[in-house]
Scaffold this motif. Structure first.
Motif, PDB file in Angstrom:
ATOM      1  N   LYS A   1      -3.548   0.124  -3.318  1.00 26.22           N
ATOM      2  CA  LYS A   1      -3.235  -1.152  -2.674  1.00 26.22           C
ATOM      3  C   LYS A   1      -2.939  -2.146  -3.782  1.00 26.22           C
ATOM      4  O   LYS A   1      -3.787  -2.399  -4.645  1.00 26.22           O
ATOM      5  CB  LYS A   1      -4.385  -1.650  -1.815  1.00 26.22           C
ATOM      6  N   TYR A   2      -1.722  -2.706  -3.756  1.00 31.76           N
ATOM      7  CA  TYR A   2      -1.314  -3.669  -4.775  1.00 31.76           C
ATOM      8  C   TYR A   2      -1.934  -5.019  -4.461  1.00 31.76           C
ATOM      9  O   TYR A   2      -1.727  -5.577  -3.391  1.00 31.76           O
ATOM     10  CB  TYR A   2       0.206  -3.764  -4.819  1.00 31.76           C
ATOM     11  N   GLU A   3      -2.711  -5.534  -5.399  1.00 32.59           N
ATOM     12  CA  GLU A   3      -3.414  -6.801  -5.211  1.00 32.59           C
ATOM     13  C   GLU A   3      -2.689  -7.967  -5.883  1.00 32.59           C
ATOM     14  O   GLU A   3      -3.118  -9.095  -5.774  1.00 32.59           O
ATOM     15  CB  GLU A   3      -4.839  -6.700  -5.780  1.00 32.59           C
TER      16      GLU A   3
ATOM     17  N   GLU B   1       0.832  -1.197   0.000  1.00 30.23           N
ATOM     18  CA  GLU B   1       0.000   0.000   0.000  1.00 30.23           C
ATOM     19  C   GLU B   1       0.867   1.247   0.000  1.00 30.23           C
ATOM     20  O   GLU B   1       1.920   1.276   0.619  1.00 30.23           O
ATOM     21  CB  GLU B   1      -0.907   0.026   1.235  1.00 30.23           C
ATOM     22  N   PHE B   2       0.393   2.273  -0.684  1.00 26.97           N
ATOM     23  CA  PHE B   2       1.083   3.560  -0.726  1.00 26.97           C
ATOM     24  C   PHE B   2       0.087   4.603  -1.196  1.00 26.97           C
ATOM     25  O   PHE B   2      -1.032   4.283  -1.593  1.00 26.97           O
ATOM     26  CB  PHE B   2       2.304   3.503  -1.654  1.00 26.97           C
ATOM     27  N   PHE B   3       0.463   5.860  -1.139  1.00 22.11           N
ATOM     28  CA  PHE B   3      -0.409   6.904  -1.665  1.00 22.11           C
ATOM     29  C   PHE B   3       0.424   7.958  -2.371  1.00 22.11           C
ATOM     30  O   PHE B   3       1.637   8.048  -2.185  1.00 22.11           O
ATOM     31  CB  PHE B   3      -1.288   7.527  -0.572  1.00 22.11           C
TER      32      PHE B   3
ATOM     33  N   LEU C   1      -6.340  -0.632 -12.729  1.00 26.77           N
ATOM     34  CA  LEU C   1      -6.787   0.056 -11.522  1.00 26.77           C
ATOM     35  C   LEU C   1      -8.253  -0.249 -11.290  1.00 26.77           C
ATOM     36  O   LEU C   1      -9.067  -0.201 -12.213  1.00 26.77           O
ATOM     37  CB  LEU C   1      -6.570   1.563 -11.653  1.00 26.77           C
ATOM     38  N   ARG C   2      -8.568  -0.540 -10.045  1.00 29.44           N
ATOM     39  CA  ARG C   2      -9.950  -0.800  -9.638  1.00 29.44           C
ATOM     40  C   ARG C   2     -10.295   0.195  -8.542  1.00 29.44           C
ATOM     41  O   ARG C   2      -9.618   0.249  -7.515  1.00 29.44           O
ATOM     42  CB  ARG C   2     -10.099  -2.221  -9.104  1.00 29.44           C
ATOM     43  N   ALA C   3     -11.333   0.981  -8.769  1.00 25.98           N
ATOM     44  CA  ALA C   3     -11.795   1.893  -7.728  1.00 25.98           C
ATOM     45  C   ALA C   3     -12.427   1.049  -6.625  1.00 25.98           C
ATOM     46  O   ALA C   3     -13.265   0.190  -6.896  1.00 25.98           O
ATOM     47  CB  ALA C   3     -12.782   2.902  -8.278  1.00 25.98           C
ATOM     48  N   ALA C   4     -11.991   1.259  -5.401  1.00 21.90           N
ATOM     49  CA  ALA C   4     -12.481   0.469  -4.269  1.00 21.90           C
ATOM     50  C   ALA C   4     -13.996   0.558  -4.167  1.00 21.90           C
ATOM     51  O   ALA C   4     -14.578   1.625  -4.360  1.00 21.90           O
ATOM     52  CB  ALA C   4     -11.835   0.954  -2.981  1.00 21.90           C
TER      53      ALA C   4
ATOM     54  N   ASP D   1      -0.769  -9.464  -9.648  1.00 26.67           N
ATOM     55  CA  ASP D   1      -1.184  -9.600 -11.053  1.00 26.67           C
ATOM     56  C   ASP D   1      -1.425  -8.249 -11.723  1.00 26.67           C
ATOM     57  O   ASP D   1      -2.365  -8.093 -12.510  1.00 26.67           O
ATOM     58  CB  ASP D   1      -2.427 -10.483 -11.179  1.00 26.67           C
ATOM     59  N   ASP D   2      -0.617  -7.259 -11.371  1.00 25.91           N
ATOM     60  CA  ASP D   2      -0.672  -5.910 -11.958  1.00 25.91           C
ATOM     61  C   ASP D   2      -1.977  -5.174 -11.669  1.00 25.91           C
ATOM     62  O   ASP D   2      -2.358  -4.264 -12.403  1.00 25.91           O
ATOM     63  CB  ASP D   2      -0.410  -5.962 -13.467  1.00 25.91           C
ATOM     64  N   VAL D   3      -2.697  -5.550 -10.613  1.00 31.61           N
ATOM     65  CA  VAL D   3      -3.947  -4.898 -10.230  1.00 31.61           C
ATOM     66  C   VAL D   3      -3.707  -4.056  -8.982  1.00 31.61           C
ATOM     67  O   VAL D   3      -3.134  -4.525  -8.000  1.00 31.61           O
ATOM     68  CB  VAL D   3      -5.072  -5.927  -9.967  1.00 31.61           C
ATOM     69  N   LEU D   4      -4.164  -2.806  -9.044  1.00 32.92           N
ATOM     70  CA  LEU D   4      -4.092  -1.894  -7.902  1.00 32.92           C
ATOM     71  C   LEU D   4      -5.492  -1.404  -7.585  1.00 32.92           C
ATOM     72  O   LEU D   4      -6.216  -0.954  -8.482  1.00 32.92           O
ATOM     73  CB  LEU D   4      -3.208  -0.686  -8.226  1.00 32.92           C
ATOM     74  N   THR D   5      -5.900  -1.501  -6.330  1.00 34.99           N
ATOM     75  CA  THR D   5      -7.163  -0.919  -5.888  1.00 34.99           C
ATOM     76  C   THR D   5      -6.889   0.520  -5.488  1.00 34.99           C
ATOM     77  O   THR D   5      -5.887   0.809  -4.838  1.00 34.99           O
ATOM     78  CB  THR D   5      -7.746  -1.707  -4.700  1.00 34.99           C
TER      79      THR D   5
END
Length: 161
Positions: A118-120, A39-41, A72-75, A122-126
């Motif tokens: 938040k790195y999930e 996680e980072f911002f 990117l997935r919006a939470a 498989d190149d996916v970030l929430t």
């Protein structure tokens, strides 16, 4: 008085032995844990629609596995993924490029916003967007949960509450 001087002498000799001999009663230092960045911002200080630099530590974490794009997935906005091209500058910096501006517009990313990632895997970030008051922006989807809709019809969360 004689007993006092003997005590001092004994203490002094005891301290000297431990220091010079190289032996220590302290445990060895723990090994360095592996670098895990989940996680980072980022803080939006400049035009919210131009490419955004991600933290160098995160780029270092992906070293050797540098993706050409991330998703990117919006939470809390369902399964919709925003495809965003990634640039690496050769000096260890990673940037979100083409595709970022679409997510930024739809989710109201503006000057002074904080964007949490938040790195999930498989190149996916929430992604979660916080406004300048550090309060999270929430979104909802136009979709109604009905049985006759398929996942192909899912729309991104586009309307701020």
């Amino acid at each position: 008085m004689a007993s006092t001087s003997r005590t001092r002498t004994r203490r002094g000799r005891g301290r000297g032995r431990g220091r010079g001999s190289g032996s220590s009663s302290l445990p060895p230092p723990p090994s360095t844990p592996p670098l895990i960045i989940e996680e980072f911002f980022i803080v939006v200080y400049e035009d919210p629609l131009v490419k955004k630099a991600l933290p160098k530590k995160f780029a270092d974490y992906l070293d050797g596995q540098e993706p050409a794009k991330v998703y990117l997935r919006a939470a809390d906005c369902g399964p919709h993924l925003w495809t965003v091209e990634v640039l690496f500058d050769g000096q260890g910096r990673m940037y979100l490029d083409k595709g970022w501006e679409n997510l930024a517009i739809v989710h109201g990313v503006d000057f002074g916003c904080y964007v949490h990632f938040k790195y999930e895997g498989d190149d996916v970030l929430t992604v979660k967007v916080f406004d300048g008051t550090m309060c999270r922006k929430y979104y909802y989807s136009d979709d109604e949960d009905t049985d006759d809709e398929s996942d192909d019809d899912v729309k991104p969360c586009i309307h701020p509450l």
